[in-house]
Design a protein around this motif. Sequence first.
Motif, PDB file in Angstrom:
ATOM      1  N   GLY A  77       0.825  -1.208   0.000  1.00  0.00           N
ATOM      2  CA  GLY A  77       0.000   0.000   0.000  1.00  0.00           C
ATOM      3  C   GLY A  77       0.856   1.253   0.000  1.00  0.00           C
ATOM      4  N   ASN A  78       1.868   1.271   0.866  1.00  0.00           N
ATOM      5  CA  ASN A  78       2.746   2.445   0.924  1.00  0.00           C
ATOM      6  C   ASN A  78       3.479   2.681  -0.392  1.00  0.00           C
TER       7      ASN A  78
ATOM      8  N   GLU B  48      -1.394  11.348   2.874  1.00  0.00           N
ATOM      9  CA  GLU B  48      -2.655  10.672   3.190  1.00  0.00           C
ATOM     10  C   GLU B  48      -2.539   9.725   4.377  1.00  0.00           C
ATOM     11  N   GLY B  49      -1.365   9.106   4.547  1.00  0.00           N
ATOM     12  CA  GLY B  49      -1.190   8.210   5.683  1.00  0.00           C
ATOM     13  C   GLY B  49      -1.334   8.935   7.013  1.00  0.00           C
ATOM     14  N   GLY B  73      -7.308   6.952  -6.519  1.00  0.00           N
ATOM     15  CA  GLY B  73      -6.681   5.692  -6.128  1.00  0.00           C
ATOM     16  C   GLY B  73      -5.322   5.849  -5.473  1.00  0.00           C
ATOM     17  N   PRO B  74      -4.429   6.674  -6.023  1.00  0.00           N
ATOM     18  CA  PRO B  74      -3.135   6.833  -5.367  1.00  0.00           C
ATOM     19  C   PRO B  74      -3.237   7.435  -3.960  1.00  0.00           C
ATOM     20  N   ASN B  78      -1.864   5.709  -0.599  1.00  0.00           N
ATOM     21  CA  ASN B  78      -1.014   6.341   0.418  1.00  0.00           C
ATOM     22  C   ASN B  78      -1.620   6.243   1.813  1.00  0.00           C
ATOM     23  N   GLY B  79      -2.932   6.171   1.881  1.00  0.00           N
ATOM     24  CA  GLY B  79      -3.586   6.075   3.185  1.00  0.00           C
ATOM     25  C   GLY B  79      -3.861   4.650   3.626  1.00  0.00           C
TER      26      GLY B  79
END
Lengths: 518, 518
Positions: A77-78, B48-49, B73-74, B78-79
């Motif tokens: 995911g990262n 986003e994380g 989506g990206p 990132n989250g």
Amino acid sequence: MRGAEALVGSLTAAGVDVCFMNPGTSEMHFVQALDAVPEMRGVLALFEGVATGAADAYARIAGKPAAVLLHLGPGLGNGLANLHNARRAGTPLLCVVGGHATDHVRFDAPLESDITAVARTVSGWVHTSGDVRDVAADAMRALAATGERGGQVATLVLPADVSWSEGASPAPPLPAAGPFPPDPSRVAAAADAVRAPGATLLLGGPALSAAGVDAAGRIAAATGTRLLVETFPRCWETGAGRTRIDKLAYFAEQAIAQLDGTSSLVLAGARSPVSFFGYPGVPGDLVPEGAAVVGLADPATDATAALEALADAVAGDADPALAPHEAPEPAPGALDVRGLCAAVAATLPQDAIVVDEALTAAASLAMSLQTAPRHTQIALTGGAIGMGLPAAVGAAVAAPDRPVVAVQADGSALYTAQALWTMARERLDVTVVLINNAAYSILRVELARTGAGEAAHSGRAGRMLDLSDPTPDFTALATGLGVPAERVTTTEGLLDALRRAQAEPGPHLVEAIVPALG
Amino acid sequence: MRGAEALVGSLTAAGVDVCFMNPGTSEMHFVQALDAVPEMRGVLALFEGVATGAADAYARIAGKPAAVLLHLGPGLGNGLANLHNARRAGTPLLCVVGGHATDHVRFDAPLESDITAVARTVSGWVHTSGDVRDVAADAMRALAATGERGGQVATLVLPADVSWSEGASPAPPLPAAGPFPPDPSRVAAAADAVRAPGATLLLGGPALSAAGVDAAGRIAAATGTRLLVETFPRCWETGAGRTRIDKLAYFAEQAIAQLDGTSSLVLAGARSPVSFFGYPGVPGDLVPEGAAVVGLADPATDATAALEALADAVAGDADPALAPHEAPEPAPGALDVRGLCAAVAATLPQDAIVVDEALTAAASLAMSLQTAPRHTQIALTGGAIGMGLPAAVGAAVAAPDRPVVAVQADGSALYTAQALWTMARERLDVTVVLINNAAYSILRVELARTGAGEAAHSGRAGRMLDLSDPTPDFTALATGLGVPAERVTTTEGLLDALRRAQAEPGPHLVEAIVPALG
């Protein structure tokens, strides 16, 4: 032999000798194999998005598949945003994702998640290795798959027990899938198109090699065909001494104006142009009404060979119009985007690699670089920001003899700033020009364009696009990650800083303070 | 009314008045709606994380659903890691992901990707809003879904045109799905179990409220049942004056020793314990052989009510054994992990929130905190590192009157260090204790445990676990992101720094230099 060692050994025998990684517990035997297989270079990233972005750029510059090692579903995911960019670039990229030991999956331990579902969204090939006796062969199949469809991500999920178990043996590489050769009937159709008035040739993807842009230049010289390069090229050989070609603009209205009058649009390695986003009342398809679209070479075809065949058909020995070397120093004074881009062009070393994540400065940068010394440009193919600094890492690892200049917007830099640490650790010859305007400037523009514009600079909405209060201090950030840095506010200061940075080995960051747009 | 305004207005009317966000072009009308709906507080994250990790912790502390806004989506990618942690925590979290305008999807523009496929891996509910007339009702269905199955992520994909179009109207909230009430037959079975010798009661998830741990203490006092808390609690009321309960150890061997002698394992809000990773020759299922597993309350059940019912059945008015307040200052001298944890405990304000992403220091921290002033602990439920600093943001936004202390490992901090900026912007009362040992220490331990250990400290493999060369300077990083910071190397220095940080409003980072393990 353990699975991990057979896998890593088979990769190096197949020519994959760099692996960008951010490993975790389930990848410890892959890491251990770095001692057993000294031909493999592990490059540590402090965040997976750095590893995947570096791998993408590495493959674009090295011209061969890249490899990355990630930790379970969250690690994937990262790394997903930059794998998205790699997918859009058609990058051959082997993504190894460690999984829980096969017998551990049934326990639904805290890190368990659906790795393959996520991997499929960015990969053309996904497989979970189920037996240590197959793992090296699985890796070779994955590696071969990276070359299919013009280049793609292939994801191999590697359960920890398959990695740690004995009983593996190395596997030989499979024949590499190359691009498709040009289709003579398409070359003939394109020849008809460019011989007629009003043709535009849009180059992209694999067409932007030195030979490809040279062939395009011959075609234009012989036929009057207009040339354009797609907005976000994966790897473009350009600058002084190469055919001068404008980029298709990012904003739809400007791109429509550039394409105005086109009777036929010939695509060489590029997709048919569409607007980056949909906007109220703006067409998404940028092909002018009534224009014929002629596909010379899709992204899976050898677009350079197709352009050469087309040039041979229509251009004889015509000479392309080459860009001169004209990169004057900007006048001294307070820095603005135009002066910044001119300073980058004026100081650009010959045969540098320029990583462009300049966003609102990108149009000005493209203009300045057209007549800068010969160089390679790589850009944000999939629009997932946070690619620039990782890409600079990957480009520098791929081409240790070439200087890398990363022209980097501030907001995007903050997605993957950890890349600076890898530049420091690996002593990479990268100069980062960090454009600090203390805002998500591109979003201020977009907010206006979507019709929500009044709010862009003030109020509660405007605050969501503002990076001041506090303004990030990139000089401190870079220093904290081991990269020497300085801040400049004038063109002369920037010129000095760039010359000093490029004269010294290793990475440097120059924080250029410019006014925010609007 | 535009779709975005109806959506945001309906959310605030339903009690969702904070949205953590990192928006892009497709979310500009949602952003604009912040001006039209002043009841909604937008909290900007630079990655986003950070937004997803903050939302997770916000919901855990606020005791109500959190909301997050992501870009395509990206942005979801990132989250994803912190959404994984939220899924594992059973956090009610509404995730709004902007999508391309409905009519734009067919163009396969650069940022197009399969949002729903990725969302499904972390969400119990996923829907794409297809019509502006439905968008507010869709949001209310999503919000209600966050309360199902004990709390889950619900993802609403919001196409840009649905957001920008007129024709929407607000929708009323739907009845909130609460947890299931306790099952009397399970309470009776658990009562039989705890009355017999050798019972262990494992608490987790929603059992760790003040009332839950109090009830558990009564049960233990009356029956001699051993109490344990799951290794990574979502939200645990603990410290002096509350029932003293040990945590189940992270390493399987230690957990097996803790559970030794258990004849029946009663689960209250916790899953049956399993090893975090699989290791060669170590069992994955940690339940002792022959022990009965008795499910009192699964994570979707009101585990606190179940514990109270059990306590009423077996404990009468027994008094729980409460932890005393014993948090002596560590002796002066060079800092180590034990001294660091003692200093955190000695300076902890009453009713603080402690965010634990201490990794190799976590066991020592848990020990010190048992007798520290009463506080709430939140931990890394899903093992996806990079949760600590974002969680501190979310906890501080949820409880502005409570101090937040984040005890943070260095390697994990570097995944989402951008959270520091949001702490500065929002003037959050967070003290970060950054444990800098210049290594992925947990991986050094894990490398040894997986049998690949010789390499942990040297050679090419060991280099992948080493964060020196260069050692990140967290004082510089924090300063660069607007958070005042200082470095300490002694226990007395740490005590001073913590007291000063807690005496001043706003965020502070204390970089504590400790020796690496081993």
